[in-house]
Motif scaffolding. Structure first.
Motif, PDB file in Angstrom:
ATOM      1  N   UNK A 188      13.603  -0.417  -5.406  1.00 42.20           N
ATOM      2  CA  UNK A 188      14.073  -0.256  -4.028  1.00 42.20           C
ATOM      3  C   UNK A 188      13.382   0.917  -3.341  1.00 42.20           C
ATOM      4  N   UNK A 189      13.225   2.030  -4.055  1.00 38.97           N
ATOM      5  CA  UNK A 189      12.557   3.189  -3.454  1.00 38.97           C
ATOM      6  C   UNK A 189      11.089   2.888  -3.182  1.00 38.97           C
ATOM      7  N   UNK A 190      10.463   2.175  -4.109  1.00 41.98           N
ATOM      8  CA  UNK A 190       9.068   1.801  -3.898  1.00 41.98           C
ATOM      9  C   UNK A 190       8.904   0.933  -2.667  1.00 41.98           C
ATOM     10  N   UNK A 191       9.795  -0.035  -2.493  1.00 37.85           N
ATOM     11  CA  UNK A 191       9.748  -0.896  -1.309  1.00 37.85           C
ATOM     12  C   UNK A 191      10.023  -0.099  -0.039  1.00 37.85           C
ATOM     13  N   UNK A 192      10.931   0.885  -0.139  1.00 36.79           N
ATOM     14  CA  UNK A 192      11.246   1.712   1.029  1.00 36.79           C
ATOM     15  C   UNK A 192      10.023   2.505   1.483  1.00 36.79           C
ATOM     16  N   UNK A 193       9.323   3.126   0.528  1.00 32.22           N
ATOM     17  CA  UNK A 193       8.129   3.893   0.883  1.00 32.22           C
ATOM     18  C   UNK A 193       7.033   2.966   1.413  1.00 32.22           C
ATOM     19  N   UNK A 194       6.875   1.813   0.772  1.00 32.85           N
ATOM     20  CA  UNK A 194       5.868   0.855   1.224  1.00 32.85           C
ATOM     21  C   UNK A 194       6.154   0.399   2.645  1.00 32.85           C
ATOM     22  N   UNK A 195       7.394   0.097   2.922  1.00 33.82           N
ATOM     23  CA  UNK A 195       7.780  -0.375   4.255  1.00 33.82           C
ATOM     24  C   UNK A 195       7.625   0.718   5.313  1.00 33.82           C
ATOM     25  N   UNK A 196       8.093   1.918   5.004  1.00 33.61           N
ATOM     26  CA  UNK A 196       8.121   2.985   6.004  1.00 33.61           C
ATOM     27  C   UNK A 196       6.717   3.477   6.357  1.00 33.61           C
ATOM     28  N   UNK A 197       5.843   3.521   5.377  1.00 31.63           N
ATOM     29  CA  UNK A 197       4.487   4.018   5.642  1.00 31.63           C
ATOM     30  C   UNK A 197       3.637   3.019   6.406  1.00 31.63           C
ATOM     31  N   UNK A 198       4.147   1.801   6.606  1.00 33.81           N
ATOM     32  CA  UNK A 198       3.392   0.771   7.288  1.00 33.81           C
ATOM     33  C   UNK A 198       4.025   0.287   8.600  1.00 33.81           C
ATOM     34  N   UNK A 199       5.245   0.698   8.883  1.00 30.09           N
ATOM     35  CA  UNK A 199       5.922   0.192  10.072  1.00 30.09           C
ATOM     36  C   UNK A 199       5.591   1.048  11.291  1.00 30.09           C
ATOM     37  N   UNK A 200       5.740   0.455  12.465  1.00 32.17           N
ATOM     38  CA  UNK A 200       5.576   1.183  13.713  1.00 32.17           C
ATOM     39  C   UNK A 200       6.873   1.918  14.032  1.00 32.17           C
ATOM     40  N   UNK A 201       6.782   3.206  14.264  1.00 35.31           N
ATOM     41  CA  UNK A 201       7.964   4.006  14.597  1.00 35.31           C
ATOM     42  C   UNK A 201       8.060   4.111  16.107  1.00 35.31           C
ATOM     43  N   UNK A 202       9.038   3.451  16.666  1.00 32.85           N
ATOM     44  CA  UNK A 202       9.203   3.436  18.121  1.00 32.85           C
ATOM     45  C   UNK A 202      10.472   4.139  18.565  1.00 32.85           C
ATOM     46  N   UNK A 203      11.227   4.680  17.620  1.00 30.72           N
ATOM     47  CA  UNK A 203      12.487   5.327  17.996  1.00 30.72           C
ATOM     48  C   UNK A 203      12.641   6.626  17.246  1.00 30.72           C
TER      49      UNK A 203
END
Length: 287
Positions: A272-287
């Protein structure tokens, strides 16, 4: 601006951004942190007061829960064991999900997440600090619950041997060590909740959704674990070994399921932590 050979402004160090101590103090000032930790202290006191109204006339049956109720007033260690027993399956799950599920999603909902990254704080650094702080507060909540229960239970009922429905009477020193082992195992099991809530926290801007989603998925896993028709599939559910800590109280200790539970919890949490880091480092932060 003076730029170093690595392409960074001179004097800038990514590892120096967003210090752990600063984030720890920041989270300590939040109302949800104060309420959650305060309730961990308050719960044993509520249980203690409730016991004072027990007339002893009710027939509680002979199940495991009622037996623990009867033993809870026989000493501080037994009172602590009872407090852990009634909290482990739901309350601690909610508290851990609150700390780990609210930490990133709340920043997004407030619109402050993009400003943190613009300081600039590297995304991996931000996630690491927030995760470590959330885990620290989760561990603190567990310690406060057990510590308060042990203190008030010992003051009220004395320092007596630990007794349970699955073991012979244990001397106070050994009983205390067994309780510490139980707390350690619960901390490992709750890493699954921490990992799931943290993953949901970086996926959504709604903190309540991340916290509630983690709790609901844990409950769903618990329900599925009760369906014997699933057979060996239940062994792979994250909640299957959640009560294996009872084996740490038996005589002799039963550690097979404890080991399996630790391996399962650490594996799920790491995923779960690995997926969290993978997701967060690739998503667009708009908020």
């Amino acid at each position: 601006m003076v730029v170093s050979e690595a392409g960074e402004a001179r004097g800038y160090r990514a590892a120096a951004t967003m210090p752990f101590a600063a984030e720890f103090r920041r989270q300590a000032s939040r109302r949800r942190t104060q309420v959650a930790l305060g309730f961990m202290v308050l719960l044993p006191l509520i249980i203690l007061i409730a016991f004072q109204f027990d007339s002893g006339d009710d027939d509680n049956g002979r199940n495991e829960f009622s037996s623990l109720v009867e033993l809870a007033t026989s000493g501080g260690l037994n009172f602590t064991l009872f407090s852990i027993f009634v909290s482990a399956s739901f309350l601690l799950v909610v508290v851990v999900a609150l700390f780990c599920g609210d930490t990133v999603a709340s920043e997004a909902s407030w619109g402050s997440l993009r400003y943190l990254l613009a300081i600039p704080v590297p995304r991996a650094r931000l996630l690491t600090v927030k995760l470590v702080v959330a885990l620290a507060y989760s561990g603190l909540a567990l310690v406060l619950l057990a510590g308060t229960a042990l203190l008030v239970g010992t003051l009220r009922y004395g320092w007596s041997p630990l007794r349970s429905t699955v073991a012979a009477e244990l001397e106070p020193t050994e009983g205390l060590l067994r309780l510490l082992a139980v707390l350690g195992y619960l901390a490992v099991v709750l890493l699954v909740v921490a990992g799931l809530a943290f993953l949901l926290s970086v996926t959504t801007d709604a903190a309540l959704g991340a916290v509630g989603g983690a709790v609901l998925l844990w409950i769903l896993s618990s329900i599925l674990d009760q369906i014997t028709a699933l057979g060996a599939i239940r062994d792979f559910l994250p909640t299957h070994f959640s009560t294996a800590w009872l084996g740490l109280l038996s005589t002799p200790m039963q550690t097979d399921d404890v080991v399996r539970g630790c391996v399962s919890a650490i594996s799920y949490a790491t995923l779960f932590w690995g997926l969290a880091f993978w997701r967060f480092t690739r998503k667009d932060i708009t908020s």
